[in-house]
Design a protein around this motif. Structure first.
Motif, short mmCIF file in Angstrom:
data_model
loop_
_atom_site.label_atom_id
_atom_site.label_comp_id
_atom_site.label_asym_id
_atom_site.label_seq_id
_atom_site.Cartn_x
_atom_site.Cartn_y
_atom_site.Cartn_z
N SER A 1 0.83 -1.20 0.00
CA SER A 1 0.00 0.00 0.00
C SER A 1 0.87 1.26 0.00
CB SER A 1 -0.92 -0.01 1.22
OG SER A 1 -1.66 1.17 1.28
N ASN A 2 1.91 1.27 0.80
CA ASN A 2 2.81 2.42 0.85
C ASN A 2 3.53 2.67 -0.47
OD1 ASN A 2 2.15 3.00 3.50
ND2 ASN A 2 3.83 1.79 4.34
N GLN A 3 3.66 1.61 -1.27
CA GLN A 3 4.26 1.73 -2.60
C GLN A 3 3.21 2.11 -3.66
OE1 GLN A 3 6.86 -1.68 -3.58
NE2 GLN A 3 6.84 -2.11 -1.39
N LYS A 4 2.01 2.48 -3.19
CA LYS A 4 0.91 2.97 -4.04
C LYS A 4 0.22 1.88 -4.85
CE LYS A 4 1.82 7.06 -2.57
NZ LYS A 4 1.30 7.35 -1.28
N HIS A 5 0.39 0.60 -4.45
CA HIS A 5 -0.37 -0.46 -5.09
C HIS A 5 -1.80 -0.41 -4.55
CE1 HIS A 5 3.15 -2.07 -7.00
NE2 HIS A 5 3.78 -2.13 -5.83
N LYS A 6 -2.76 -0.79 -5.38
CA LYS A 6 -4.17 -0.78 -5.00
C LYS A 6 -4.56 -2.20 -4.58
CE LYS A 6 -5.14 2.92 -8.21
NZ LYS A 6 -5.82 3.30 -9.46
N ILE A 7 -5.05 -2.33 -3.35
CA ILE A 7 -5.38 -3.65 -2.80
C ILE A 7 -6.90 -3.85 -2.81
CG2 ILE A 7 -5.28 -5.13 -0.76
CD1 ILE A 7 -2.66 -3.62 -0.04
N ILE A 8 -7.29 -5.00 -3.37
CA ILE A 8 -8.69 -5.41 -3.38
C ILE A 8 -8.81 -6.66 -2.53
CG2 ILE A 8 -10.60 -6.26 -4.79
CD1 ILE A 8 -9.30 -4.80 -7.19
N LEU A 9 -9.70 -6.65 -1.54
CA LEU A 9 -10.00 -7.86 -0.79
C LEU A 9 -10.90 -8.71 -1.67
CD1 LEU A 9 -10.06 -9.65 1.71
CD2 LEU A 9 -11.94 -8.22 2.59
N PHE A 10 -10.43 -9.92 -2.01
CA PHE A 10 -11.13 -10.80 -2.94
C PHE A 10 -11.27 -12.16 -2.27
CE2 PHE A 10 -11.06 -12.98 -7.29
CZ PHE A 10 -12.36 -12.64 -7.56
N THR A 11 -12.42 -12.41 -1.66
CA THR A 11 -12.62 -13.55 -0.78
C THR A 11 -13.97 -14.20 -1.01
OG1 THR A 11 -12.76 -14.18 1.56
CG2 THR A 11 -13.46 -11.96 1.02
N MET A 12 -14.11 -15.43 -0.55
CA MET A 12 -15.39 -16.12 -0.61
C MET A 12 -16.32 -15.68 0.51
SD MET A 12 -15.54 -18.16 -3.22
CE MET A 12 -16.89 -19.24 -2.77
N ARG A 13 -15.83 -14.91 1.45
CA ARG A 13 -16.67 -14.45 2.56
C ARG A 13 -17.79 -13.53 2.05
NH1 ARG A 13 -14.51 -14.07 8.14
NH2 ARG A 13 -12.86 -15.63 8.24
N SER A 14 -18.92 -13.58 2.75
CA SER A 14 -20.02 -12.67 2.46
C SER A 14 -20.74 -12.37 3.77
CB SER A 14 -20.99 -13.29 1.44
OG SER A 14 -21.56 -14.47 1.96
N GLY A 15 -21.63 -11.39 3.73
CA GLY A 15 -22.39 -11.04 4.93
C GLY A 15 -21.49 -10.63 6.09
N THR A 16 -21.85 -11.08 7.29
CA THR A 16 -21.10 -10.72 8.49
C THR A 16 -19.64 -11.15 8.43
OG1 THR A 16 -23.11 -10.74 9.83
CG2 THR A 16 -21.02 -10.95 11.01
N PRO A 17 -19.32 -12.38 7.97
CA PRO A 17 -17.90 -12.73 7.88
C PRO A 17 -17.10 -11.81 6.95
CG PRO A 17 -19.24 -14.72 7.82
CD PRO A 17 -20.19 -13.55 7.70
N LEU A 18 -17.72 -11.30 5.89
CA LEU A 18 -17.02 -10.36 5.01
C LEU A 18 -16.79 -9.04 5.75
CD1 LEU A 18 -15.81 -9.46 2.33
CD2 LEU A 18 -18.14 -8.90 1.57
N THR A 19 -17.80 -8.56 6.44
CA THR A 19 -17.66 -7.32 7.21
C THR A 19 -16.54 -7.46 8.24
OG1 THR A 19 -20.00 -6.80 6.92
CG2 THR A 19 -18.86 -5.70 8.75
N GLU A 20 -16.44 -8.61 8.88
CA GLU A 20 -15.38 -8.83 9.85
C GLU A 20 -14.00 -8.82 9.19
OE1 GLU A 20 -16.77 -12.49 11.56
OE2 GLU A 20 -18.09 -11.45 12.97
N ALA A 21 -13.89 -9.36 7.98
CA ALA A 21 -12.62 -9.32 7.26
C ALA A 21 -12.25 -7.88 6.88
CB ALA A 21 -12.68 -10.20 6.01
N VAL A 22 -13.22 -7.12 6.40
CA VAL A 22 -12.96 -5.71 6.08
C VAL A 22 -12.51 -4.96 7.33
CG1 VAL A 22 -14.06 -3.54 5.35
CG2 VAL A 22 -14.52 -5.66 4.10
#
Length: 102
Positions: free
Chosen positions: A34-55
């Motif tokens: 991130s500090n090197q200005k790369h753009k990070i996308i969280l790309f996971t099988m999680r959805s709903g509450t488990p996705l919110t917890e990962a975010v």
């Protein structure tokens, strides 16, 4: 660079739907990217509450996410539901050893 990063088994140990312990050097590596200005996308099988917890895991560690589950610029040029990135970091990727912690 646009980097799509898996969560379970990549950034943290597999404990779904719980969040497992951090993978060694995961936070330092993601912050460095991130500090090197790369753009990070969280790309996971999680959805709903488990996705919110990962975010929230990313937010708590001050690792900025450019997108969650999709590339925010992609809709301008494609209707595809596949997340476009230039690099995918995933424990299930071809060539990645699947190492199970003891």
């Amino acid at each position: 660079m646009i980097i799509a990063v898996d969560f379970d088994g990549t950034v943290v140990d597999h404990r779904y739907p719980e969040i497992g312990p951090e993978a060694p050097l995961a936070v330092d590596t993601l912050l460095s990217l991130s500090n090197q200005k790369h753009k990070i996308i969280l790309f996971t099988m999680r959805s709903g509450t488990p996705l919110t917890e990962a975010v929230n895991w990313f937010l708590e560690r001050r690792i900025p996410l450019w997108g969650v589950q999709f590339n925010p610029d992609q809709a301008r040029w494609s209707a595809s539901n596949k997340c476009y990135a230039e690099l995918y970091i995933d424990d299930a990727a071809f060539g990645c050893p699947l190492i199970k912690p003891e």
